[in-house]
Design an enzyme around this catalytic site. Structure first.
Site, PDB file in Angstrom:
ATOM      1  N   ARG A  17       0.825  -1.204   0.000  1.00 19.26           N
ATOM      2  CA  ARG A  17       0.000   0.000   0.000  1.00 19.26           C
ATOM      3  C   ARG A  17       0.863   1.259   0.000  1.00 19.26           C
ATOM      4  O   ARG A  17       2.064   1.196   0.201  1.00 19.26           O
ATOM      5  CB  ARG A  17      -0.909   0.024   1.235  1.00 19.26           C
ATOM      6  CG  ARG A  17      -1.921  -1.098   1.294  1.00 19.26           C
ATOM      7  CD  ARG A  17      -2.796  -0.974   2.533  1.00 19.26           C
ATOM      8  NE  ARG A  17      -2.019  -1.042   3.766  1.00 19.26           N
ATOM      9  CZ  ARG A  17      -2.508  -0.772   4.971  1.00 19.26           C
ATOM     10  NH1 ARG A  17      -3.744  -0.371   5.101  1.00 19.26           N
ATOM     11  NH2 ARG A  17      -1.742  -0.877   6.041  1.00 19.26           N
ATOM     12  N   ASN A  94      11.035  -0.439   2.925  1.00 16.73           N
ATOM     13  CA  ASN A  94       9.985   0.556   3.126  1.00 16.73           C
ATOM     14  C   ASN A  94       9.066   0.210   4.289  1.00 16.73           C
ATOM     15  O   ASN A  94       8.333   1.072   4.773  1.00 16.73           O
ATOM     16  CB  ASN A  94       9.163   0.693   1.834  1.00 16.73           C
ATOM     17  CG  ASN A  94       7.940   1.560   2.010  1.00 16.73           C
ATOM     18  OD1 ASN A  94       8.039   2.779   2.165  1.00 16.73           O
ATOM     19  ND2 ASN A  94       6.766   0.942   2.001  1.00 16.73           N
ATOM     20  N   TYR A 159       9.666   6.695  16.564  1.00 15.40           N
ATOM     21  CA  TYR A 159       9.732   6.739  15.102  1.00 15.40           C
ATOM     22  C   TYR A 159      10.956   7.537  14.639  1.00 15.40           C
ATOM     23  O   TYR A 159      11.678   7.118  13.730  1.00 15.40           O
ATOM     24  CB  TYR A 159       8.449   7.371  14.555  1.00 15.40           C
ATOM     25  CG  TYR A 159       8.288   7.273  13.059  1.00 15.40           C
ATOM     26  CD1 TYR A 159       7.952   6.072  12.452  1.00 15.40           C
ATOM     27  CD2 TYR A 159       8.459   8.394  12.245  1.00 15.40           C
ATOM     28  CE1 TYR A 159       7.797   5.988  11.076  1.00 15.40           C
ATOM     29  CE2 TYR A 159       8.299   8.319  10.883  1.00 15.40           C
ATOM     30  CZ  TYR A 159       7.963   7.110  10.298  1.00 15.40           C
ATOM     31  OH  TYR A 159       7.813   7.019   8.936  1.00 15.40           O
ATOM     32  N   ILE A 192       3.729  13.173   3.231  1.00 16.19           N
ATOM     33  CA  ILE A 192       3.243  12.466   2.047  1.00 16.19           C
ATOM     34  C   ILE A 192       1.830  11.956   2.301  1.00 16.19           C
ATOM     35  O   ILE A 192       1.523  11.466   3.403  1.00 16.19           O
ATOM     36  CB  ILE A 192       4.153  11.268   1.697  1.00 16.19           C
ATOM     37  CG1 ILE A 192       5.618  11.711   1.610  1.00 16.19           C
ATOM     38  CG2 ILE A 192       3.704  10.614   0.397  1.00 16.19           C
ATOM     39  CD1 ILE A 192       5.918  12.708   0.516  1.00 16.19           C
TER      40      ILE A 192
END
Length: 251
Positions: A17, A94, A159, A192
């Protein structure tokens, strides 16, 4: 040297995705066979495979379910890829998760969950593919970091730490593998449009957009094109670099 007649194979983790899907499609357009590595959504992975085949009827594409933080699972995944394609030329790490909270409230489990997928997973996949690429004397590794890995972000210490770690990992790998014609670079996306950013409140989105000089939200395709460049022959003299795809947000 690279033989342009060789059919290249790209492995993209978190490929089902969002940014991962866009990367798979862009690499398929370039003529690479595609392995979509995904964590759990079978339907989304199948859709990405179909979209890759629609983008280029001359390539082969398949999907493999794999927990990238599991060393044995990653080893098995690459064995399957080698069995199907005979080689791995491009690895795009990714796969990533978030588990946001302020430092004072963040649990160790929340910290470890993000580190295990985002950083440990990237390490395991890079390590697993290293011998393959060194033997081939060819390879392109592109690790997806983030603007918060460079600048930090309140509420995302886990993160941010994971994505900063990805940058350090990438630079070290670049030094280790350069003599075997294997490059390693990182792409650091900014804001994004993905499922991850869709979960933000409207106020948070507006505040973030105000920090972007280009005054627009980035698209997954913007990141995919940067990854495709670093995965191809035009970037053969580029390694150990971090390419910011952020609309100028990190200037």
């Amino acid at each position: 040297m690279n033989d342009n007649n060789i059919k290249r194979c790209a492995v993209v983790t978190g490929g089902s995705r969002g940014i991962g899907r866009a990367i798979c499609i862009e690499l398929a357009k370039q003529g690479n066979d595609i392995c979509v590595v995904y964590a759990g959504n079978d339907q989304a992975a199948s859709e990405t495979v179909s979209l890759c085949l629609e983008a280029n009827k001359d390539i082969t594409a398949l999907s493999i379910k794999c927990d990238v933080s599991d060393e044995a699972a990653v080893k098995s995944m690459f064995e399957t890829v080698i069995s199907e394609f005979g080689r791995v030329d491009i690895l795009v790490n990714n796969a990533g998760v978030t588990c946001d909270d302020l430092l004072a409230r963040m649990s160790c489990d929340e910290f470890d969950k993000v580190i295990n997928i985002n950083l440990r997973g990237t390490f395991i996949c890079c390590q697993a593919v290293t011998r393959i690429m060194m033997k081939q004397r060819y390879g392109r590794i592109v690790n997806i970091s983030s603007i918060v890995g460079v600048h930090g972000n309140a509420g995302q210490v886990n993160y941010s730490a994971s994505k900063a770690g990805v940058i350090g990992l990438t630079k070290s790998i670049a030094k280790e593998l350069a003599s075997r014609n294997v490059t390693a670079n990182a792409v650091a996306p900014g804001f994004i449009a993905t499922d991850m950013t869709d979960a933000m409140t409207d106020a948070a989105k507006e505040a973030t957009l105000a920090q972007i000089p280009l005054k627009r939200v980035g698209l997954p395709e913007d990141v995919a094109k940067a990854v495709a460049f670093l995965s191809g022959e035009d970037s053969s003299y580029i390694t150990g670099q971090v390419l910011m795809v952020d609309g100028g947000m990190g200037c």
